[in-house]
Enzyme design. Structure first.
Site, PDB file in Angstrom:
ATOM      1  N   GLU A   1      23.555  42.321  33.503  1.00  0.00           N
ATOM      2  CA  GLU A   1      23.297  41.968  32.099  1.00  0.00           C
ATOM      3  C   GLU A   1      21.796  41.957  31.830  1.00  0.00           C
ATOM      4  OE1 GLU A   1      27.229  39.143  31.366  1.00  0.00           O
ATOM      5  OE2 GLU A   1      25.456  38.249  32.266  1.00  0.00           O
TER       6      GLU A   1
ATOM      7  N   TRP B   1      19.371  32.262  26.324  1.00  0.00           N
ATOM      8  CA  TRP B   1      20.751  31.937  25.955  1.00  0.00           C
ATOM      9  C   TRP B   1      20.800  30.497  25.426  1.00  0.00           C
ATOM     10  CZ3 TRP B   1      24.562  35.293  25.513  1.00  0.00           C
ATOM     11  CH2 TRP B   1      25.854  34.802  25.320  1.00  0.00           C
TER      12      TRP B   1
ATOM     13  N   HIS C   1      34.710  38.429  31.170  1.00  0.00           N
ATOM     14  CA  HIS C   1      34.073  38.114  32.462  1.00  0.00           C
ATOM     15  C   HIS C   1      35.123  37.918  33.559  1.00  0.00           C
ATOM     16  CE1 HIS C   1      30.039  37.169  30.700  1.00  0.00           C
ATOM     17  NE2 HIS C   1      29.627  37.373  31.939  1.00  0.00           N
TER      18      HIS C   1
ATOM     19  N   HIS D   1      30.557  33.253  39.234  1.00  0.00           N
ATOM     20  CA  HIS D   1      30.145  32.794  37.904  1.00  0.00           C
ATOM     21  C   HIS D   1      31.354  32.284  37.104  1.00  0.00           C
ATOM     22  CE1 HIS D   1      27.771  32.337  34.397  1.00  0.00           C
ATOM     23  NE2 HIS D   1      27.878  33.539  33.889  1.00  0.00           N
TER      24      HIS D   1
ATOM     25  N   HIS E   1      20.543  33.206  35.043  1.00  0.00           N
ATOM     26  CA  HIS E   1      21.002  34.233  34.091  1.00  0.00           C
ATOM     27  C   HIS E   1      19.908  34.563  33.075  1.00  0.00           C
ATOM     28  CE1 HIS E   1      25.099  33.834  35.701  1.00  0.00           C
ATOM     29  NE2 HIS E   1      24.740  32.575  35.850  1.00  0.00           N
TER      30      HIS E   1
ATOM     31  N   ASP F   1      25.623  39.039  37.597  1.00  0.00           N
ATOM     32  CA  ASP F   1      26.653  38.003  37.700  1.00  0.00           C
ATOM     33  C   ASP F   1      27.511  38.318  38.919  1.00  0.00           C
ATOM     34  OD1 ASP F   1      25.883  36.844  35.319  1.00  0.00           O
ATOM     35  OD2 ASP F   1      27.620  37.533  34.173  1.00  0.00           O
TER      36      ASP F   1
HETATM   37 ZN   LIG Z   1      25.090  36.236  33.513  1.00  0.00          ZN
END
Ligand SMILES: [Zn+2]
Length: 218
Positions: A174, A17, A162, A57, A47, A53
């Site tokens: 995820e 990410w 989210h 988060h 993550h 999650d």
């Molecule tokens: Zn995540």
């Protein structure tokens, strides 16, 4: 036993990410170097790759990963295949005519192909869930939802998707790879690391076929 591993391999070449510190696994002791054993040190954010999650988060007073009941992450799960869509919307979910009472729902999308074709590079152009889809999931009483890229919401969206899910205690899974998984019913086994106080954790996630389980037409 018929186990389908839907977790991503964790290695230094995996997509990361943007802004994350990345993934490093390095030897701190090495038999080759004359040390008494091999010991590795792992450095990544929680993550990374296939992960869970927890509400914390995105929700201030949300519970952390070690407090999530394992019963929510182990049990019957439905895999649906949504092909050729940029987003998963409430209208699409309604059109699937899913049976009532589903507790765990996993989305196979075109994202799963990314792991096959171009899996080493991060892409911001992945399929995500819209806010109204998140609301649909909450209203249906679904307790866990999974997606086959590193986030459940679009890359440039607000955190609303989210927030809706985690605010309603829906667990988000995820970074799944569902490329080889036919839509239908499975037993999900998802065990995130028991990291005290963390808002998420990497997980090994597998599916087992349910004998006589319903197969949904693709
Ligand atoms: Zn995540």
């Amino acid at each position: 036993m018929d186990i389908i591993d839907i977790s991503l391999p964790l290695d230094s070449g995996m997509p990361i990410w943007p802004g994350s510190s990345g993934f490093r696994l390095r030897k701190t002791l090495s038999l080759e170097a004359g040390d008494p054993c091999n010991v590795s040190q792992l450095d990544c954010d929680v993550h990374t790759g296939t992960h869970v999650d927890a509400p914390a988060h995105f929700i201030k007073s949300g519970i952390t990963i070690e407090k999530l009941p394992l019963e929510m992450m182990v049990g019957a799960a439905t895999v649906v295949y949504i092909q050729g869509a940029e987003s998963i919307t409430a209208a699409q979910l309604a059109s699937l005519s899913l049976p009532l009472g589903i507790k765990r729902l996993l989305f196979r999308t075109d994202n799963s192909e990314l792991w096959q074709n171009n899996g080493r590079r991060f892409t911001s152009d992945y399929v995500g869930l819209t806010c109204d889809a998140a609301e649909w999931i909450v209203n249906r009483g679904i307790q866990l939802v999974g997606i086959d890229y590193l986030s459940i919401q679009h890359y440039d969206d607000t955190p609303r998707t989210h927030e809706i899910l985690l605010g309603a205690q829906v667990i988000i899974l995820e970074g799944l790879n569902l490329a080889k998984v036919k839509p239908g019913e499975y037993e999900l086994i998802c065990l995130p690391l028991r990291l005290t106080g963390a808002e998420g954790a990497p997980a090994r996630v597998v599916l087992r076929r349910i004998p006589g389980g319903i197969e949904i037409n693709e």
